[in-house]
Design an enzyme around this catalytic site. Structure first.
Site, PDB file in Angstrom:
ATOM      1  N   LYS A 192       0.845  -1.192   0.000  1.00  0.00           N
ATOM      2  CA  LYS A 192       0.000   0.000   0.000  1.00  0.00           C
ATOM      3  C   LYS A 192       0.878   1.238   0.000  1.00  0.00           C
ATOM      4  CE  LYS A 192      -1.812   2.608   3.180  1.00  0.00           C
ATOM      5  NZ  LYS A 192      -1.827   3.937   2.529  1.00  0.00           N
ATOM      6  N   GLY A 243       7.045   4.575   8.559  1.00  0.00           N
ATOM      7  CA  GLY A 243       6.137   5.670   8.855  1.00  0.00           C
ATOM      8  C   GLY A 243       6.374   6.198  10.250  1.00  0.00           C
ATOM      9  N   SER A 244       5.338   6.747  10.849  1.00  0.00           N
ATOM     10  CA  SER A 244       5.478   7.401  12.149  1.00  0.00           C
ATOM     11  C   SER A 244       5.596   6.385  13.280  1.00  0.00           C
ATOM     12  CB  SER A 244       4.285   8.316  12.410  1.00  0.00           C
ATOM     13  OG  SER A 244       3.115   7.556  12.674  1.00  0.00           O
ATOM     14  N   THR A 245       6.224   6.827  14.363  1.00  0.00           N
ATOM     15  CA  THR A 245       6.375   5.967  15.528  1.00  0.00           C
ATOM     16  C   THR A 245       5.023   5.617  16.132  1.00  0.00           C
ATOM     17  OG1 THR A 245       8.582   6.813  16.023  1.00  0.00           O
ATOM     18  CG2 THR A 245       7.358   5.841  17.854  1.00  0.00           C
ATOM     19  N   GLY A 248       3.519   2.919  14.081  1.00  0.00           N
ATOM     20  CA  GLY A 248       4.320   1.714  14.282  1.00  0.00           C
ATOM     21  C   GLY A 248       3.988   1.024  15.587  1.00  0.00           C
ATOM     22  N   GLU A 265      10.409   0.753  10.417  1.00  0.00           N
ATOM     23  CA  GLU A 265      11.360   1.858  10.226  1.00  0.00           C
ATOM     24  C   GLU A 265      10.573   3.120  10.488  1.00  0.00           C
ATOM     25  OE1 GLU A 265      12.884   4.975   9.019  1.00  0.00           O
ATOM     26  OE2 GLU A 265      12.745   4.235   6.964  1.00  0.00           O
ATOM     27  N   CYS A 299      12.924  10.895   7.563  1.00  0.00           N
ATOM     28  CA  CYS A 299      12.950  10.329   8.906  1.00  0.00           C
ATOM     29  C   CYS A 299      14.315  10.472   9.555  1.00  0.00           C
ATOM     30  CB  CYS A 299      12.532   8.862   8.872  1.00  0.00           C
ATOM     31  SG  CYS A 299      13.484   7.866   7.713  1.00  0.00           S
ATOM     32  N   GLU A 394       9.697  15.115  16.548  1.00  0.00           N
ATOM     33  CA  GLU A 394       9.969  15.126  15.117  1.00  0.00           C
ATOM     34  C   GLU A 394       9.021  16.113  14.428  1.00  0.00           C
ATOM     35  OE1 GLU A 394      10.832  11.802  11.686  1.00  0.00           O
ATOM     36  OE2 GLU A 394       9.168  11.458  13.056  1.00  0.00           O
TER      37      GLU A 394
END
Length: 780
Positions: A192, A243-245, A248, A265, A299, A394
């Site tokens: 995706k 993507g974002s923490t 994740g 990641e 990132c 971030e």
């Protein structure tokens, strides 16, 4: 009037150098400017969906389909049906397809680059010179990996179907990072792309079709985050997410106990360290790439500037002047430095974060910002404290925050003062200083006198809340393979009960082993251990969360263990093995009495061999010097994970503990071991061996008791870096869900047994190390 050369150079400005978008727009028109999904080798009819817009102008480029559950199910079904045949085709056959894809991507490189810039907003120079060539490189490189799989990875096989979810900042490159290694190893994929930036993924789907890739090997579905959730919940064997923490963490929780492999990641807040002997002009040019590359939507962006105090004023003055020369505008203009933010939503997020900050001094580049489109000026905020929000959070935009340091040790402390651990950059002309600092930085990648260097041969990934796993290189392949062979279902192992007299003359209660000392359980409770005939063999303490806390605290006092040489660790492991050998008969008898079997002698001998094997590897499990295409070297250094908590196997009371402990400490880790719940006395005897083998206190800590009561405290503890579970109680879901707090690495059995008679040392060594890639360019 004729101008002199001097006058020309003093007054000349960059002229516009626009790249034509005609071919890319024509391609979109040829597709009807409406796209379905790519499933089983064909595009589906376009459905209800959403617009993909050019962030520089707001113009609609195409309409994409929002995938439904039925679409995702169809894609997964197609991937599942294709996987066995694709894997059986062999590495050489797969290599030819990857090579064909790479060649076609080269052939259509300009189309990819322009389409990427139109869709994402990044400058065409970056799409053309970085993203597209690196994407091609990944397919070429992994074509070679596929070719070598049978000879170099003879004991590994494909995982199966991989669900892959990629972000909007590097749409094509992230696709290549994930698809290339997956299909090279014989997996099939359902990918995706990001909602904002799906067009180059759809162009890639067309490339797969042109290359003749078998149907179902690559499937692409488009849509918002809900589609990603569908893929996470689908019948796939692996999830790979970038993507974002925050997302994740939710994926870690959602996949807990499912048995799905997972690599993440995630975000970063990477330090950019400039020492006082650095080439300042070069460091500033590097910083431009570190933070304003792709508008800071990276990132691993060097978003935290740490400058040594003695040069800070001069450095910032030069930096502000350089910022004012940056050009921001039409991303298709080849003279542009900073393009458009990907979407109005992201632009609002950046603006609000900066507006909320009241600390420091802000300088925004004195450049003309287009009134139309999603643009934000390059921004510097100086003089922040390490605890300020913008130093910790971030921003994911063209915003640089800055502070100063006095000494190298302070620089390391400031650099590591973050919950992230993705990348770091340092600038110095002193090679000794560079090679001293780089290993001390908590990051998966460190660049010396350079920044944002990537290659398929060098794994990329982070630690802490930047995620786990690597993409690229040999280490990246392990995420897409598994050991060959079938495993048996786990069987619950329980000890014996009884009310017989003590087998030994003295009834004693074994203590825990924490910080090099024998300690009593915090709760004061104990459990009787009986032989098969009902005789009392002894008592052991029942550990609780406070005992876990005490054991983890004890590991903090043994941090120096990771800095010792492999040679020293080897000597101590050999010594442990020798001392165990001297008491082999005693240990064998204890195992036979607890288990009611007669295999104690074989288990003790196997344990001694595991210790010797770990000792042998302690100074030989080396990193690599990757052959990356720069004048320089990328050193892949294998570092200890840190503190590892492990629930040891119930069925192999000594061998299960030693097989976990030995490779972990051989690599410089410290461990908290929950001994066999059913047969714990071998572990409490074993710490007597440790006490006489020169092992520093705190390196190995041993608890006894119920695994279910120690699993969650270990998995949720923020100072534990990894948790392994080989308990006969299937605690996989509990551990993986609790580990989401700090996104620690986990290795759980998912209800499957391990054959402890086989030597799995290489698997344990891999799990006990993190790979840090240190990029060191050389030459003038």
């Amino acid at each position: 009037m004729t101008l002199t050369v001097k006058e020309i150079f003093e007054t000349m400005d960059y002229g516009p150098a626009p790249e034509s978008a005609a071919d890319a727009l024509a391609w979109l028109v040829d597709q009807g400017a409406r796209f379905g999904h790519f499933i089983n080798g064909e595009f589906t009819a376009p459905g209800d969906g959403f617009d993909s817009k050019n962030p520089a102008t707001g113009e609609v480029l195409a309409t994409l389909s929002q995938a439904t559950q039925s679409d995702v199910d169809s894609a997964v079904d197609a991937a599942r049906k294709a996987q066995a045949k694709w894997s059986a085709a062999g590495g050489a056959a797969r290599a030819r397809y990857l090579y064909a894809i790479a060649r076609l991507m080269q052939k259509h490189a300009r189309l990819f680059a322009v389409l990427e810039t139109l869709d994402n907003g990044k400058p065409i120079r970056e799409s053309r010179d970085i993203d597209v060539p690196l994407a091609q490189r990944h397919f070429y490189y992994h074509a070679g990996m596929a070719q070598l799989m049978e000879s170099e990875l003879p004991d590994r096989e494909a995982l199966g179907v991989c669900g892959q979810i990629i972000p909007w900042n590097f749409p094509l490159l992230m696709l290549a990072w994930k698809v290339a290694p997956a299909i090279a190893m014989g997996n099939t994929v359902v990918l995706k792309p990001a909602e904002y930036t799906s067009l180059t993924a759809l162009l890639f789907a067309d490339i797969c079709r042109q290359a003749g890739l078998p149907k179902g090997v690559v499937n692409i579905v488009t849509g918002d985050g809900a589609v990603g959730e569908m893929i996470v919940g689908a019948d796939v064997d692996k999830i790979a997410f970038t993507g974002s923490t925050a997302v994740g963490r939710r994926i870690r929780e959602a996949t807990a106990g499912s048995g799905k492999a997972l690599t993440l990641e995630l975000g970063g807040k990477s330090p950019y360290i400039v020492f006082d002997d650095a080439d300042i002009d070069s460091a500033i040019e590097g910083l431009v790439d570190a933070i304003w590359f792709n508008q800071g939507q990276v990132c691993c962006a060097g978003s935290r500037l740490l400058v040594q105090e003695g040069i800070a004023e001069r450095f910032h003055t030069k930096l502000r002047a350089r910022m004012d020369k940056l050009r921001i505008g039409n991303p298709l203009d080849k003279s542009i430095d900073v393009g458009a933010i990907v979407d109005p939503v992201q632009l609002t997020t950046i603006s609000e974060m900066v507006a909320a900050n009241t600390a420091g001094r802000m300088h925004q580049a004195q450049v003309a910002v287009p009134e139309r489109g999603c643009f934000y000026p390059p921004t510097l905020i100086e003089g922040l404290a390490p605890s300020d929000a913008l130093m910790q959070e971030e921003i994911f935009g063209p915003v640089l925050v800055s502070t100063t340091f006095r000494t190298p040790s302070e620089a390391v402390e400031l650099a590591n003062n973050t919950r992230y651990g993705l990348a770091a950059t340092l600038w110095t002309e002193n090679v000794n200083l560079a090679l001293d600092i780089a290993p001390k930085l908590v990051a998966g990648v460190v660049w010396v006198n350079a920044t944002n260097l990537f290659d398929a041969a060098a794994g990329f990934g982070g630690t802490r809340e930047s995620g786990f796993g690597r993409e690229g290189g040999w280490e990246g392949l392990s995420a897409y393979t598994k050991p060959k062979g079938k495993t048996k279902a786990l069987e619950k192992v329980t000890g014996f009960s009884g009310d017989g007299a003590p087998v030994e003359a003295v009834d004693r209660t074994a203590k825990f082993y924490v910080g090099g000392k024998q300690t009593r359980p915090d709760g004061g409770y104990s459990k009787a251990i009986h032989s098969k005939s009902g005789g009392l063999l002894g008592h052991v303490g029942l550990g609780n969360r406070k005992d876990v806390r005490n054991a983890v605290e004890a590991t903090a006092g043994a941090k120096a263990w990771s800095k010792t040489s492999g040679h020293l660790r080897a000597q101590i492991l050999y010594y442990i093995g020798e001392n165990l050998s001297a008491r082999a008969g005693e240990f064998a008898d204890r195992i036979d009495r607890m288990t009611g079997k007669s295999q104690g002698a074989q288990e003790v001998e196997a344990s001694i061999q595991r210790l010797f094997t770990a000792a042998a590897w302690a100074d030989k499990y080396d990193g690599q010097a990757h052959g990356v295409p720069i004048r320089g070297v990328a050193l892949a250094m294998k570092e200890p994970v840190g503190v590892i908590g492990a629930l040891c196997a119930d069925e192999a009371p000594l061998l299960g503990l030693v097989s976990v402990m030995a490779p972990a400490i051989a690599m410089g880790n410290r461990v908290v071991l929950a001994a066999s719940e059913a047969y714990p006395l071998s572990a409490t005897d074993f710490y007597q061996v440790l006490e006489t083998s020169d092992l520093p206190g705190g390196v190995v800590n041993i608890l006894t008791g119920r695994h279910a009561e120690m699993a969650s405290p270990l998995a949720s503890h923020l100072n534990v870096d990894a948790v392994w579970s080989f308990s006969s109680s299937d605690l996989s879901a509990m551990i993986e869900e609790a580990s989401a707090g700090n996104l620690k690495r986990t290795w759980v059995n998912n209800g499957l047994a391990m054959d402890w008679s086989a030597d799995h040392s290489r698997r344990f060594l891999e799990a006990a190390t993190e790979v840090k890639n240190i990029w060191i360019p050389y030459g003038e």
